[in-house]
Design an enzyme around this catalytic site. Structure first.
Site, PDB file in Angstrom:
ATOM      1  N   LYS A  91      -6.958  -4.936  -3.197  1.00 52.31           N
ATOM      2  CA  LYS A  91      -7.684  -5.522  -2.062  1.00 52.31           C
ATOM      3  C   LYS A  91      -8.641  -4.482  -1.498  1.00 52.31           C
ATOM      4  O   LYS A  91      -8.497  -3.287  -1.771  1.00 52.31           O
ATOM      5  CB  LYS A  91      -6.702  -5.974  -0.981  1.00 52.31           C
ATOM      6  N   CYS A  98      -1.861  -2.908   7.618  1.00 54.84           N
ATOM      7  CA  CYS A  98      -1.780  -3.796   6.448  1.00 54.84           C
ATOM      8  C   CYS A  98      -0.460  -4.551   6.357  1.00 54.84           C
ATOM      9  O   CYS A  98      -0.440  -5.693   5.899  1.00 54.84           O
ATOM     10  CB  CYS A  98      -2.075  -2.996   5.187  1.00 54.84           C
ATOM     11  N   ASP A 150       0.793  -1.230   0.000  1.00 49.38           N
ATOM     12  CA  ASP A 150       0.000   0.000   0.000  1.00 49.38           C
ATOM     13  C   ASP A 150       0.832   1.291   0.000  1.00 49.38           C
ATOM     14  O   ASP A 150       0.532   2.227   0.753  1.00 49.38           O
ATOM     15  CB  ASP A 150      -0.972   0.005   1.190  1.00 49.38           C
TER      16      ASP A 150
HETATM   17  C1  VGL Z   1      -4.601   0.504   5.780  1.00 52.69           C
HETATM   18  C2  VGL Z   1      -6.178   1.273   7.238  1.00 52.69           C
HETATM   19  C3  VGL Z   1      -7.160   1.153   6.288  1.00 52.69           C
HETATM   20  C4  VGL Z   1      -3.169   0.156   5.540  1.00 52.69           C
HETATM   21  C5  VGL Z   1      -5.569   0.368   4.814  1.00 52.69           C
HETATM   22  O1  VGL Z   1      -2.740   0.125   4.360  1.00 52.69           O
HETATM   23  O2  VGL Z   1      -2.440  -0.089   6.534  1.00 52.69           O
HETATM   24  N1  VGL Z   1      -4.917   0.941   7.002  1.00 52.69           N
HETATM   25  N2  VGL Z   1      -6.832   0.699   5.071  1.00 52.69           N
END
Ligand code: VGL
Ligand code: ZN
Length: 208
Positions: free
Chosen positions: A108, A153, A8
C-alpha cells in the site's frame, strides 16, 4: 474462517528504521506466536511501499520538516520522514518475522499523490487495495489486527475493516502492536472501541 492481519511490521517502523516506532520490534515475537499458535486459517501482512517521491514525505514539501502538518490530496497530512521506499531495506519486513506462514502480502502507499494508512484503501477512499475482496473470497468472518503503528495504520485498517466488512468480527491485539504517540494510542483505542472493534491480548487469543 479466522484471519490475522499484521500491519507494517517492517524495518522502517522498528528501532534503526527511518520512522521508528518506540519499542516497535517488541511486536515481532508476539506476532510470531500468533502466527504459529493463534489458530488462524488465513494470515495477511501489509507492507508500506512508497515511491521515493511520495507526497507524504516532508522532503517533497518546500520548507517542511518531518512531523509538520501539511496537506496531501486535499486533506491534512502529517509529513513524515522518508520511509519504506520500495526496494530499500527500510521497506523490508523485520527479518525475524516468520513470513513462511503468511498467505497474502498487501502492499500500500504506492500512489505518490495520496497516503494509505489503511491496508484496505487510500486515505481519500478513492482507491481500494483489494484486501477486502481477498478476505471475502477466503470467507473470513473473524479478523484480528495488530502491528505498527497503533495510532495510524493499525487503527485505520481496523476501522476500515468495520466499515467495509460489516459482517466480520474485528479485534485489535494490543500487545502485538505499538504506537508513535502515547496519547495517540489512547485515542486510537477509544475510537476503535467506539466503532465496534474488540480489544484483546495475545494471551487471551492463545488461551482459546
Ligand atoms: C505508518 C505513518 C506513515 C504506519 C505508515 O504504518 O502506521 N505511519 N506511514
Ligand atoms: Zn507510510
Amino acid at each position: 474462517m479466522k484471519a490475522l492481519l499484521l500491519i507494517d511490521i517492517q524495518n522502517g517502523f522498528c528501532p534503526g528504521g527511518n520512522l521508528a516506532v518506540p519499542d516497535g520490534d517488541a511486536v515481532v515475537p508476539v506476532a510470531n506466536r500468533l502466527i504459529r499458535e493463534g489458530g488462524y486459517d488465513v494470515i495477511v501482512a501489509s507492507q508500506d511501499w512508497h515511491p521515493a517521491d511520495h507526497g507524504s514525505f516532508a522532503s517533497q514539501h518546500l520548507g517542511a520538516k518531518a512531523f509538520d502538518m501539511g496537506e496531501l490530496s486535499g486533506q491534512p497530512q502529517v509529513l513524515w520522514p522518508d520511509h519504506c521506499v520500495q526496494g530499500t531495506s527500510d521497506a523490508e519486513f523485520h527479518p525475524d518475522l516468520e513470513m513462511d506462514e503468511v498467505d497474502y502480502i498487501q502492499q500500500k502507499g504506492e500512489n505518490a499523490g495520496v497516503d494509505s494508512y489503511s491496508a484496505f484503501r487510500d486515505n481519500d477512499h478513492a482507491a481500494l487495495t483489494g484486501l477486502a475482496g481477498y478476505l471475502k473470497a477466503q470467507l473470513v468472518n473473524e479478523l484480528d489486527v495488530c502491528g505498527l503503528a497503533t495510532d495510524y495504520c493499525v487503527k485505520f485498517s481496523a476501522l476500515d475493516a468495520r466499515d467495509m466488512l460489516p459482517d466480520i468480527k474485528v479485534r485489535f491485539v494490543s500487545d502485538a502492536s505499538r504506537g508513535i504517540d502515547p496519547q495517540g494510542v489512547k485515542d486510537a483505542i477509544s475510537e476503535m472501541k467506539a466503532r465496534g472493534v474488540g480489544i484483546v491480548t495475545s494471551d487471551e487469543i492463545l488461551a482459546d
